[in-house]
Design a protein around this motif. Sequence first.
Motif, PDB file in Angstrom:
ATOM      1  N   LYS A  67       7.967   6.945   2.979  1.00 42.72           N
ATOM      2  CA  LYS A  67       9.051   8.128   3.410  1.00 42.72           C
ATOM      3  C   LYS A  67      10.339   7.864   2.665  1.00 42.72           C
ATOM      4  CE  LYS A  67       7.563  10.008   7.884  1.00 42.72           C
ATOM      5  NZ  LYS A  67       7.826  10.666   9.308  1.00 42.72           N
ATOM      6  N   PHE A  68      10.735   6.821   2.618  1.00 41.00           N
ATOM      7  CA  PHE A  68      12.178   6.425   2.141  1.00 41.00           C
ATOM      8  C   PHE A  68      12.112   6.707   0.501  1.00 41.00           C
ATOM      9  CE2 PHE A  68      14.903   2.368   1.144  1.00 41.00           C
ATOM     10  CZ  PHE A  68      16.000   3.267   0.697  1.00 41.00           C
ATOM     11  N   ALA A  69      10.924   6.321  -0.063  1.00 44.90           N
ATOM     12  CA  ALA A  69      10.820   6.330  -1.610  1.00 44.90           C
ATOM     13  C   ALA A  69      10.761   7.924  -1.786  1.00 44.90           C
ATOM     14  CB  ALA A  69       9.393   5.743  -1.947  1.00 44.90           C
ATOM     15  N   HIS A  70      10.371   8.803  -1.118  1.00 48.07           N
ATOM     16  CA  HIS A  70      10.057  10.140  -1.354  1.00 48.07           C
ATOM     17  C   HIS A  70      11.416  10.949  -0.870  1.00 48.07           C
ATOM     18  CE1 HIS A  70       6.299   8.784  -2.400  1.00 48.07           C
ATOM     19  NE2 HIS A  70       5.930   9.858  -3.114  1.00 48.07           N
ATOM     20  N   VAL A  91      20.584  -1.912  -0.192  1.00 49.96           N
ATOM     21  CA  VAL A  91      19.508  -1.877   0.699  1.00 49.96           C
ATOM     22  C   VAL A  91      18.479  -2.929   0.306  1.00 49.96           C
ATOM     23  CG1 VAL A  91      17.533  -0.371   1.771  1.00 49.96           C
ATOM     24  CG2 VAL A  91      19.740   0.876   0.792  1.00 49.96           C
ATOM     25  N   VAL A  92      18.077  -3.873   1.266  1.00 51.74           N
ATOM     26  CA  VAL A  92      16.959  -4.639   1.064  1.00 51.74           C
ATOM     27  C   VAL A  92      15.957  -4.126   2.043  1.00 51.74           C
ATOM     28  CG1 VAL A  92      16.094  -6.885   1.296  1.00 51.74           C
ATOM     29  CG2 VAL A  92      18.457  -6.418   0.484  1.00 51.74           C
ATOM     30  N   VAL A  93      14.567  -4.164   1.520  1.00 52.15           N
ATOM     31  CA  VAL A  93      13.456  -3.779   2.350  1.00 52.15           C
ATOM     32  C   VAL A  93      12.313  -4.811   2.374  1.00 52.15           C
ATOM     33  CG1 VAL A  93      11.575  -2.043   2.499  1.00 52.15           C
ATOM     34  CG2 VAL A  93      13.718  -1.228   1.479  1.00 52.15           C
ATOM     35  N   LEU A  94      11.886  -5.161   3.576  1.00 48.88           N
ATOM     36  CA  LEU A  94      11.000  -6.118   3.898  1.00 48.88           C
ATOM     37  C   LEU A  94       9.846  -5.500   4.519  1.00 48.88           C
ATOM     38  CD1 LEU A  94      10.243  -9.003   4.048  1.00 48.88           C
ATOM     39  CD2 LEU A  94      10.944  -9.320   6.332  1.00 48.88           C
ATOM     40  N   PRO A  95       8.883  -5.083   3.628  1.00 45.98           N
ATOM     41  CA  PRO A  95       7.643  -4.503   3.947  1.00 45.98           C
ATOM     42  C   PRO A  95       6.794  -5.339   5.198  1.00 45.98           C
ATOM     43  CG  PRO A  95       7.783  -4.515   1.581  1.00 45.98           C
ATOM     44  CD  PRO A  95       8.672  -5.625   2.069  1.00 45.98           C
ATOM     45  N   PHE A  96       6.209  -4.669   6.062  1.00 44.92           N
ATOM     46  CA  PHE A  96       5.401  -5.280   6.946  1.00 44.92           C
ATOM     47  C   PHE A  96       3.986  -4.444   6.868  1.00 44.92           C
ATOM     48  CE2 PHE A  96       3.735  -6.067  11.175  1.00 44.92           C
ATOM     49  CZ  PHE A  96       3.482  -7.486  11.239  1.00 44.92           C
ATOM     50  N   ALA A 102      -1.160  -2.394   1.379  1.00 40.25           N
ATOM     51  CA  ALA A 102      -0.294  -2.823  -0.029  1.00 40.25           C
ATOM     52  C   ALA A 102      -1.189  -2.502  -1.110  1.00 40.25           C
ATOM     53  CB  ALA A 102      -0.108  -4.151   0.276  1.00 40.25           C
ATOM     54  N   SER A 103      -2.218  -2.334  -1.214  1.00 37.12           N
ATOM     55  CA  SER A 103      -3.193  -2.184  -2.285  1.00 37.12           C
ATOM     56  C   SER A 103      -3.340  -0.758  -2.709  1.00 37.12           C
ATOM     57  CB  SER A 103      -4.637  -2.701  -2.381  1.00 37.12           C
ATOM     58  OG  SER A 103      -5.444  -2.189  -1.319  1.00 37.12           O
ATOM     59  N   ARG A 104      -2.836   0.069  -2.018  1.00 39.42           N
ATOM     60  CA  ARG A 104      -3.163   1.566  -1.873  1.00 39.42           C
ATOM     61  C   ARG A 104      -2.027   1.998  -3.125  1.00 39.42           C
ATOM     62  NH1 ARG A 104      -3.952   5.391   1.528  1.00 39.42           N
ATOM     63  NH2 ARG A 104      -4.246   6.520  -0.369  1.00 39.42           N
ATOM     64  N   GLU A 105      -2.287   3.022  -4.109  1.00 37.91           N
ATOM     65  CA  GLU A 105      -1.745   3.530  -5.096  1.00 37.91           C
ATOM     66  C   GLU A 105      -0.171   4.207  -4.599  1.00 37.91           C
ATOM     67  OE1 GLU A 105      -0.251   3.628  -8.925  1.00 37.91           O
ATOM     68  OE2 GLU A 105      -1.809   2.418  -8.119  1.00 37.91           O
ATOM     69  N   PRO A 106      -0.432   4.858  -3.560  1.00 41.83           N
ATOM     70  CA  PRO A 106       0.820   5.481  -3.015  1.00 41.83           C
ATOM     71  C   PRO A 106       1.998   4.424  -2.463  1.00 41.83           C
ATOM     72  CG  PRO A 106      -1.196   6.788  -2.053  1.00 41.83           C
ATOM     73  CD  PRO A 106      -1.425   5.435  -2.674  1.00 41.83           C
ATOM     74  N   PHE A 107       1.524   3.598  -1.869  1.00 36.49           N
ATOM     75  CA  PHE A 107       2.355   2.457  -1.678  1.00 36.49           C
ATOM     76  C   PHE A 107       2.915   1.772  -2.859  1.00 36.49           C
ATOM     77  CE2 PHE A 107       3.444  -1.998  -0.434  1.00 36.49           C
ATOM     78  CZ  PHE A 107       4.099  -1.665   0.583  1.00 36.49           C
ATOM     79  N   ARG A 108       2.100   1.532  -3.803  1.00 37.69           N
ATOM     80  CA  ARG A 108       2.521   0.643  -4.986  1.00 37.69           C
ATOM     81  C   ARG A 108       3.594   1.627  -5.782  1.00 37.69           C
ATOM     82  NH1 ARG A 108      -1.226  -3.236  -6.905  1.00 37.69           N
ATOM     83  NH2 ARG A 108      -1.240  -2.192  -9.218  1.00 37.69           N
ATOM     84  N   ARG A 109       3.305   3.057  -5.995  1.00 38.73           N
ATOM     85  CA  ARG A 109       4.227   3.870  -6.493  1.00 38.73           C
ATOM     86  C   ARG A 109       5.550   3.761  -5.801  1.00 38.73           C
ATOM     87  NH1 ARG A 109      -0.334   7.354  -7.158  1.00 38.73           N
ATOM     88  NH2 ARG A 109       0.354   8.475  -5.154  1.00 38.73           N
ATOM     89  N   LEU A 114      11.301   2.774  -5.477  1.00 33.02           N
ATOM     90  CA  LEU A 114      12.389   2.075  -4.669  1.00 33.02           C
ATOM     91  C   LEU A 114      13.202   1.273  -5.719  1.00 33.02           C
ATOM     92  CD1 LEU A 114      10.925   1.832  -1.010  1.00 33.02           C
ATOM     93  CD2 LEU A 114      12.714   3.491  -1.893  1.00 33.02           C
ATOM     94  N   ARG A 115      12.461   0.347  -6.204  1.00 33.99           N
ATOM     95  CA  ARG A 115      12.896  -0.424  -7.196  1.00 33.99           C
ATOM     96  C   ARG A 115      13.711   0.020  -8.362  1.00 33.99           C
ATOM     97  NH1 ARG A 115       8.111  -4.941  -6.692  1.00 33.99           N
ATOM     98  NH2 ARG A 115       8.868  -6.271  -5.110  1.00 33.99           N
ATOM     99  N   ALA A 116      13.292   1.262  -8.839  1.00 35.59           N
ATOM    100  CA  ALA A 116      13.795   1.854  -9.854  1.00 35.59           C
ATOM    101  C   ALA A 116      15.059   2.272  -9.583  1.00 35.59           C
ATOM    102  CB  ALA A 116      13.048   3.012 -10.400  1.00 35.59           C
TER     103      ALA A 116
END
Length: 139
Positions: A67-70, A91-96, A102-109, A114-116
């Motif tokens: 949601k944050f990324a979009h 902003v610093v994000v610590l995924p849980f 984590a291996s899903r493409e939507p998550f990876r994108r 966010l990094r971009a």
Amino acid sequence: MSNWRKTPTGPYRSSPRRRHLTSSTCPALEEQTGRLVRHRYRLPGEPRSPRADAIIVAPATYNTINKFAHGISDTYALGLLAEAPGLGIPVVVLPFVNSALASREPFRRSVEQLRAERIRVLLGPGDLYRISQVPVAPT
């Protein structure tokens, strides 16, 4: 979104769904920071919160990161996150998330998006590493 953010100058913020977890600690947090603990948008006439020096999102769920990324702003906490990059707030994000998510493409994108935007996403046990190192499920 079920995350806390703490700024060095306050205030602490929590989502309405997690308000019950902080209700007993709110007075202590408010006393320690000298600021209100916010869990909703302010009403007209209520004082504005001071601008955050930084925001930490931890633990960040699969849903929160996507949601944050979009730019989805359907909760108070996501609304703060949606504005932060545009205001120049770090902003610093610590995924849980588990390895299957984590291996899903939507998550990876989403992590790459966010990094971009120069949002730091910490992945891995005690280390920062690129999303390309997250194992991908075989196809």
